[in-house]
Design a protein around this motif. Structure first.
Motif, PDB file in Angstrom:
ATOM      1  N   TYR A  24       4.200  -5.029  -0.118  1.00 59.56           N
ATOM      2  CA  TYR A  24       2.898  -5.683  -0.024  1.00 59.56           C
ATOM      3  C   TYR A  24       2.988  -6.827   0.956  1.00 59.56           C
ATOM      4  O   TYR A  24       3.898  -7.661   0.875  1.00 59.56           O
ATOM      5  N   GLN A  25       2.090  -6.825   1.908  1.00 58.53           N
ATOM      6  CA  GLN A  25       1.993  -7.964   2.821  1.00 58.53           C
ATOM      7  C   GLN A  25       0.642  -8.626   2.587  1.00 58.53           C
ATOM      8  O   GLN A  25      -0.396  -8.121   3.032  1.00 58.53           O
ATOM      9  N   LEU A  49       2.957   2.315  -0.053  1.00 56.72           N
ATOM     10  CA  LEU A  49       3.499   2.895  -1.280  1.00 56.72           C
ATOM     11  C   LEU A  49       4.797   3.655  -1.043  1.00 56.72           C
ATOM     12  O   LEU A  49       5.016   4.229   0.025  1.00 56.72           O
ATOM     13  N   ALA A  50       5.627   3.660  -2.073  1.00 55.78           N
ATOM     14  CA  ALA A  50       6.872   4.435  -2.056  1.00 55.78           C
ATOM     15  C   ALA A  50       6.780   5.517  -3.126  1.00 55.78           C
ATOM     16  O   ALA A  50       6.340   5.249  -4.246  1.00 55.78           O
ATOM     17  N   VAL A  70       3.809   7.181  -7.847  1.00 54.25           N
ATOM     18  CA  VAL A  70       4.058   5.928  -7.142  1.00 54.25           C
ATOM     19  C   VAL A  70       5.262   5.225  -7.776  1.00 54.25           C
ATOM     20  O   VAL A  70       5.265   4.936  -8.971  1.00 54.25           O
ATOM     21  N   MET A  71       6.292   4.969  -6.977  1.00 57.80           N
ATOM     22  CA  MET A  71       7.494   4.312  -7.495  1.00 57.80           C
ATOM     23  C   MET A  71       7.510   2.831  -7.162  1.00 57.80           C
ATOM     24  O   MET A  71       8.467   2.131  -7.478  1.00 57.80           O
ATOM     25  N   VAL A  86       6.779  -4.523  -4.709  1.00 51.98           N
ATOM     26  CA  VAL A  86       6.010  -4.560  -5.953  1.00 51.98           C
ATOM     27  C   VAL A  86       6.266  -3.282  -6.739  1.00 51.98           C
ATOM     28  O   VAL A  86       6.392  -2.200  -6.155  1.00 51.98           O
ATOM     29  N   ASP A  87       6.371  -3.425  -8.044  1.00 51.32           N
ATOM     30  CA  ASP A  87       6.622  -2.249  -8.871  1.00 51.32           C
ATOM     31  C   ASP A  87       5.287  -1.564  -9.190  1.00 51.32           C
ATOM     32  O   ASP A  87       4.219  -2.085  -8.854  1.00 51.32           O
ATOM     33  N   PRO A  88       5.337  -0.398  -9.817  1.00 46.46           N
ATOM     34  CA  PRO A  88       4.086   0.334 -10.031  1.00 46.46           C
ATOM     35  C   PRO A  88       3.036  -0.468 -10.788  1.00 46.46           C
ATOM     36  O   PRO A  88       1.834  -0.374 -10.488  1.00 46.46           O
TER      37      PRO A  88
END
Lengths: 406, 997
Positions: free
Chosen positions: A165-166, A111-112, A160-161, A138-140
């Motif tokens: 994703y892997q 997460l960012a 969460v911004m 990925v977006d929120p």
């Protein structure tokens, strides 16, 4: 299959022989790396006169203490290469070992929470893709779709911004991985010797010829250190130093709950990473304790902080219960990348400094280390990870990309 | 209402019969009394069966009356459901609505509305456990005037005495004694008694961590103003552990059928709760303690038969008491199987030999309850969490502490002291010793017996325990001999593990999952270890060997010559916190939402909010990001803000930059060693930009340093780096150069800083500070002045710039920040002075190639890489300097900071886009992943649209970037590619002509 039930283990795992007087290769440390190295020495290089010496019980160090996350979305080329090679080996491991290690490619979300997190994340995704590592930003909303129990609202301190994703990343059953390697290595003739502590090295003219142990001297053509943080202690006995510091890193589990968490979520910014294991327990890691030491326990405030972060992100965890905490020892180098290669002593090799990345690297590290030992030359995968980089300054600095959570 | 409590004993028990309490279990309403637990209410209603076992779906019953319970877990419905609570510790309160669980919980996805908090307290003596030992210890310590904290997990004081209320303690019945001590403790001013409080963690420096239930017992739900639970951090000079012991089962076939219960728990249900678990009981025991259950049952009107596994039977005193009571006792016998599926209908009883094997045929005994005692295990969790040593005491048949850890004391059953007066005496002595060690003195009430005498008496009082771990069944095999009920593991599973080659108890634990349940092995661990002891002494590790260890002359194989394993040699698995499970939310406490991490705001923050700023999190700070006007998006707002700064005047709140004052005779020398450039000779009144590196030579932080006086510097840091820079300074000052006379103080919070930026900033400053000569000649670049503003506020004004424009920074004490900001706004109103945020700041500085540490650097970038060789001194040494002589620092392909100009002038690249050589992509189209890694040259670190340049641009770190100026590269992002031209990093006002206005 019922998600709660695990498959049966094989009937026989490994033999417990008495040590022989002499081996072609003595591996010091029967953790995941030591056992995998022994297996690849035997299976890929035909070197079977091998002993793996273990001070305690096999896979009882960090192998028993990690949070089992497997991923390869590392920033730098060298890291991506070895972790991606490792992930590819993971993808075929159950078949190769004939052992169900419950490798579950459920994906990993990183997460960012800040604009700089977003920059770093995008940078890593773009680098991953060019390195052939599956990764996406990925977006929120997509975060929410991948993991519906995450709070992606604005009502938390660091909303969460987005995230990276892997999809091919995941988790596995840590003990079983070690046992799977031990079983195959044992079948191929490798001696796994527990309760055998290495107390010194026999070095003759700059070349290692054996090890002193709590069960007597064992002669060795080559000696491969595989002792994580205790490599510092061992290398001092052999007359050289390695640039690693050891810190406690705590992890914990809850009791069992019906599965509600479908993937693995990691957040460097708020310091938590969590998955829900096959049986249903939440498995979480905390931040690193800042002091150095070998005590396999940490400070409780680190756990408290982690619980705050967990409940912030996952309201459903509020009344899950902390069941058990423990500490592993992370051996970290100044650039947060491992050391693997020859040592200043001829015939002796080092593999340490994996920090928080050791578990996921087990197959890849064992593969490359076996090559290094067998040929006395680093494999392409670990060429950049030699001790010489601390002299040249050619560091592989993963701090910026993954300082805490693995 | 009480009529349905068919198993409620008519009299006795610590329950309030005048207060019936309703309980809903799986939709059915039952009634109990205040003072019950959910489990005792179930027992009183004749319900022993609870949820099924987790994997095998076998019916399970209430096994215990405490925290060791492996079966009776419930989900409590409420405003936020809570799962996996043992019914045996759940206090019966009005409104409880529970669901029986099958060994696995269900997490509630609704937000938890309850509050949780924390308390930190110091104590002279902390006592854990309020049984006879703990109460005596607390009383003794309290009598000395010491500050005492007594922690008890139960909702009543008394511990084991709650199940023996008539026992005489110090001449009075136990219940009365407990009440006396409670009153005494309550009257002591320095004593805090915490019930419903479980000490679950023990850490270095006698730091205990406990959780207190504060609200649930009031009405079962959260209440405003009362936190639901509280975490206590207790730091005590001395700790007394009086944590008691747990009873172990005996493992036999079908030992999991509802109606099999620990003997001491049977006693507890009968005597404490006046609830009768069975009317026809078999008590099977390996030790004297099991007889207590038989007496309790008999007195409650049940029929009882005692099977004593010891050939010699009980100690004389216990045996004669049994005889006097008319108890039927058979020795050398055990239960070898259970008849019944969902409840005990009978027990198979047989004589057993020395190894637990059947002798002769088993006999079926009709019963509805089997009370089991396999001996006692001291509750050493908190002791062991501190690495306190344990040893196997063969006489007491348990792992007991070898010695208390430093500054701790052990009293009572945790030491293997299993009689009340011994516990009380040890508690008394421990309380005195602890208080005395904490600096208080008083006489003990008890005569302290010598340690050896106590050890002997312990064994004499407890009687012999037969070490019987697993009893052979009637039908062979061990597939229903449950070792760990919660994890559904049997003795057969243990044999599978040893047969597979497992020798370590840790491996057996992991192979089987024994001891990983909520009870953490309290029920099964020692039986497992005992079983391993047996199995590993034989040849066949897939079987429990026949014959007596140590006496079997015919033994052969590896075990014959070797020392036979003992439980002590096998050892325990490690004890870890928490002792019992703790809700995540309790541990989070109030550190949630806004309090998760302090949100720091400047004194000017209200103005920003009032003027529509959007905010960015930078470190802990909330910084204005940009100030959109109605109808503006971020791009329009930033373009307007940039234009104001470049063409007129703009201002920004720069308060969040870290500020550290460095004082001392050696302050200059100190800074010289930490910054790459020199500060020792900086003149007072002057400022200088500096860069700090780590020993590897990589940029760590940057900022402007002012010299306030000969021995005083004022350094600014990045907003996010303030704390780590201060730590860095402290580390070097304290550990490497303690000889330097230097003191560092954070003054970030003491100053508000307002940057006034743009060609017209001089005019604004002139209005603000009429006493100041603001002319180009009178106030040079990188100088600062102390002055008094027109408003009368003292200020320090610097001429520094982070935009390349003429700029000033006004520093005033924090509490003047808002007023001075408003004054600036007013002074600049004529010039349409414009507030700007971090986004505009980033654009302006990027046009000038001023790097942001952490954005344009990542720990792999040297000052030279940034094109700042000029800032690296060649005449002094500093941290990082030696690294520059390493070969990698001279490599031709080091990444260097340059700018990149998309050929499409409107394309703003994503920050993080990667750069590759044209042609490096091969056949890769951006779809999926490339077939082999594509070499990368670097990445875009910053990317904006420049209002001044009328185009998009970026900063990038590129291998040999300065040699590539003029080249075209490919930017890769989102599966797309775009051409960019590499250019010199500085794109705007390369000559620096604008700086002086």
């Amino acid at each position: 299959m019922n998600q709660r039930e695990l498959p049966e283990h094989p009937d026989f795992l490994w033999a417990n022989p008495e040590p022989k007087r002499s081996y072609d290769v003595v591996i010091v440390g029967a953790g995941g790396h030591g056992l995998a190295t022994a297996y690849y020495l035997a299976s890929k290089h035909g070197i079977t006169n091998v002993a793996v010496l273990e001070r305690g019980w096999i896979a009882g160090g960090n192998m028993a203490r990690n949070t089992t996350i497997i991923r390869s979305n590392y920033l730098w080329d060298e890291s991506a290469a070895i972790y991606e090679h490792s992930l590819k080996l993971w993808e075929n491991l159950e078949e190769e070992l004939g052992y169900d290690v419950f490798f579950s490619q459920r994906g990993v979300l990183n997460l960012a929470h800040t604009l700089q997190d977003v920059r770093d994340s995008v940078r890593r995704v773009e680098a991953n893709r060019l390195n052939g590592v599956d990764a996406e930003w990925v977006d929120p909303q997509q975060v929410k779709e991948l993991c519906p129990i995450i709070n992606v609202g604005d009502d938390i301190r660091y909303p969460v911004m987005g995230g990276t994703y892997q999809p091919r990343a995941g988790i596995a059953k840590h003990d079983w991985v070690a046992w799977g390697y031990a079983r195959r290595a044992s079948e191929l003739g490798v001696d796994i010797i527990q309760n055998c502590e290495v107390t010194g090295f026999v070095i003759d003219g700059g070349r290692v010829t054996g090890v002193e142990t709590s069960r007597g001297r064992i002669n060795a053509g080559k000696v491969a250190l595989c002792a994580a943080g205790h490599t510092s202690v061992l290398s001092e006995l052999a007359g050289f130093r390695v640039p690693i510091q050891s810190h406690p890193l705590q992890a914990l589990v809850s009791e069992l709950h019906e599965i509600i968490h479908p993937t693995v979520v990691m957040s460097n910014h708020v310091h938590v990473y969590v998955s829900q294991a096959h049986k249903g327990e939440l498995v979480m890691g905390a931040g690193i304790d800042s002091y150095n030491g070998y005590g396999q326990r940490g400070s409780f405030h680190v756990i408290e902080h982690q619980m705050s972060a967990a409940v912030e992100l996952f309201p459903a965890f509020s009344r899950a219960h902390l069941l058990r905490t423990w500490g592993g020892i992370v051996d970290v180098t100044m650039d947060a990348s491992p050391v693997m290669g020859r040592s200043p002593v001829d015939g002796m090799y080092v593999n340490c400094g994996w920090g928080t990345g050791g578990f996921k690297a087990v197959p890849g590290a064992g593969f490359a280390y076996a090559h290094t030992i067998a040929t006395d030359e680093p494999h392409e995968l670990n060429r950049g990870f030699g001790l010489d980089r601390f002299v040249s300054g050619a560091l592989i600095d993963e701090h910026g990309a993954a300082a805490v959570a693995h | 209402m009480a009529a349905d409590q068919t198993r409620r004993i008519d009299a006795g028990g610590a329950i309030d019969r005048s207060t019936p309490v309703e309980l809903v279990v799986d939709g059915t309403t039952l009634t109990g009394f205040a003072g019950d637990t959910v489990a005792s209410a179930l027992v009183a209603n004749g319900r022993l069966r609870v949820g099924d076992s987790i994997y095998r779906g076998r019916p399970r019953g209430i096994l215990s009356a405490g925290v060791e319970e492996p079966n009776a877990f419930v989900l409590v419905h409420g405003d936020h459901d809570e799962s996996m609570l043992p019914a045996t510790t759940l206090e019966l309160v009005p409104g409880l609505d529970v669901r029986l669980l099958d060994g696995i919980g269900v997490l509630d996805q609704k937000p938890d509305p309850a509050e949780y908090d924390k308390m930190h307290v110091h104590a002279d003596v902390a006592v854990v456990g309020a049984g006879p030992a703990g109460l005596a210890a607390a009383r003794a310590a309290a009598a000395t005037g010491a500050r005492v904290v007594l922690l008890e997990q139960d909702f009543r004081l008394g511990g084991s005495l709650l199940a023996s209320p008539a026992e005489v303690v110090e001449g009075v019945p136990a219940a009365q004694w407990v009440e006396q001590v409670r009153a005494e403790l309550e009257a002591a001013p320095e004593v805090r008694v915490l019930i419903r409080t479980t000490a679950f963690g023990s850490y270095d420096n006698n730091h205990l961590i406990a959780v207190e239930k504060r609200a649930e017992h009031l009405d079962g739900t959260a209440r405003d103003g009362i936190p639901r639970q509280r975490i206590w951090h207790v730091t005590a000079a001395q700790v007394v552990l009086a944590t008691g012991a747990f009873e172990r089962p005996i493992v036999f076939a079908d030992n999991d059928v509802p109606g099999v219960m620990l003997a001491s728990s049977v006693t507890t249900y009968v005597r404490r709760y006046a609830a009768l678990p069975g009317r026809e009981a078999v008590v099977v025991t390996t030790n004297d303690s099991g007889y207590a259950a038989a007496h309790a049952l008999l007195e409650a009107g049940a029929s009882v038969q005692v099977l004593d596994a010891r050939d010699e039977g009980a100690s004389p005193v216990v045996a004669s008491a049994a005889q006097a009571a008319g108890l039927r006792v058979r020795t050398g016998c055990a239960v070898v199987g259970i008849d019944g599926d969902a409840s005990v209908e009978g027990a198979w009883v047989a004589r057993i030999d020395a190894e637990g094997a059947l002798v002769g045929d088993a006999e079926r005994v009709v019963c509805d309850l089997v009370a089991v005692s396999g001996g006692w295990t001291p509750n050493v969790s908190l002791h062991s969490q501190r690495q306190g040593a344990l040893h196997w005491d063969d006489d007491l048949a348990g792992f007991v502490p070898t010695a208390a850890v430093r500054n701790q004391h052990l009293a009572g059953a945790v030491r293997g002291t299993y009689w009340t007066d011994g516990c009380r005496a040890e508690g008394d002595a421990a309380g005195v010793a602890a208080a005395s060690a904490a600096g208080f003195s008083a006489a003990s009430r008890s005569t302290v017996i010598g340690a050896d005498a106590v050890a002997e008496e312990r064994v004499a009082r407890a009687g012999r325990t037969r070490q019987l771990w697993v009893v052979e069944g009637r039908e062979g095999g061990y597939a229903t001999h449950f070792v760990d009920l919660q994890r559904d593991n049997t003795a057969a599973d243990v044999l599978r593990a040893t047969g597979a080659g497992m020798r370590s108890v840790e491996h057996v634990k992991r192979y089987t999952s024994i001891s990983t349940g909520v009870d953490q092995g309290r029920i099964g661990a020692v039986n497992t270890i005992g079983l391993l002891t047996r199995v590993l002494s034989g040849d066949d590790t897939r079987a429990i060997p026949p014959g007596q260890p140590g006496q079997d002359e015919t033994a052969s194989g590896p075990a014959a010559g070797a020392a036979r394993p003992t439980p002590g040699a096998i050892g325990n698995t490690t004890f870890r916190a928490p002792f019992t499970p703790v809700a995540f939310a309790a541990l989070a406490g109030r550190s949630r939402g806004d309090l998760f991490d302090a949100a720091r705001t400047t004194s000017i923050h209200p103005w920003h909010e009032a003027h529509g700023a959007l905010f960015e999190d930078v470190g802990q700070w909330k910084r204005p990001w940009y100030y959109p006007r109605p109808g503006e998006d971020i791009d329009a707002a930033v373009a307007r803000e940039c234009r104001a700064a470049r063409e007129g005047v703009a201002f920004m709140d720069a308060t969040t930059l870290g500020k550290i004052e460095i004082r001392g005779a050696d302050a200059g020398e100190f800074l010289n060693r930490l910054y790459t450039n020199a500060f020792k000779k900086l003149a007072v009144g002057k400022a200088r930009y500096g860069v700090m590196c780590k020993p590897d030579g990589m940029v760590f932080d940057d900022g402007v340093v002012l010299r306030l006086a000969e021995d005083r510097y004022f350094a600014t840091t990045t907003t996010g780096g303030a704390a780590r820079v201060l730590e860095w300074l402290e580390e070097w000052s304290q550990t490497e150069w303690p000889d330097l006379d230097v003191v560092c103080t954070s003054v970030t919070e003491q100053w508000s800083t307002i940057a006034v930026v743009g060609p017209r900033s001089r005019e604004v400053i002139a209005r603000m500070a009429p006493d100041l000569d603001v002319t180009r000649e009178g106030f040079g670049f990188m100088e600062f002045r102390e002055t008094v503003l027109a408003s009368g506020i003292p200020a320090r004004i610097c001429r520094i710039t982070f935009s390349g424009e003429l700029a000033f920074e006004i520093n005033v004490p924090t509490w003047y920040g808002l007023q001075v900001w408003e004054d600036v706004a007013e002074a600049g109103a004529d010039f349409d002075i414009t507030p700007y945020g971090t986004e505009t700041m980033h654009v302006l500085r990027a046009e000038k190639a001023y790097p942001i540490v952490g954005q344009d650097t990542d720990g792999t970038v040297t000052p030279q890489d940034l094109g700042m060789s000029w800032i690296v001194s060649t005449t002094k040494d500093f941290v990082g300097n030696r690294s520059y002589s390493r070969s990698s620092h001279r490599a031709a392909d080091r990444k260097q900071l340059v700018s990149v100009l998309p050929l499409d002038r409107s394309l703003r690249l994503p920050e993080g886009a990667q750069l590759v050589e044209p042609g490096a992509l091969g056949d890769y189209t951006g779809e999926g992943l490339p077939s082999r890694p594509i070499p990368m040259l670097g990445h875009v670190t910053s990317s904006y649209h420049s209002q001044a340049l009328g185009r998009s641009f970026g900063l990038a770190l590129v291998k040999a970037g300065r040699d590539r100026i003029g080249q075209t590269l490919i930017a890769s992002f989102e599966g797309r590619f775009a051409e960019v031209e590499v250019a010199d990093a500085v794109l705007y006002d390369k000559e620096g002509a604008r700086r002086d206005g």
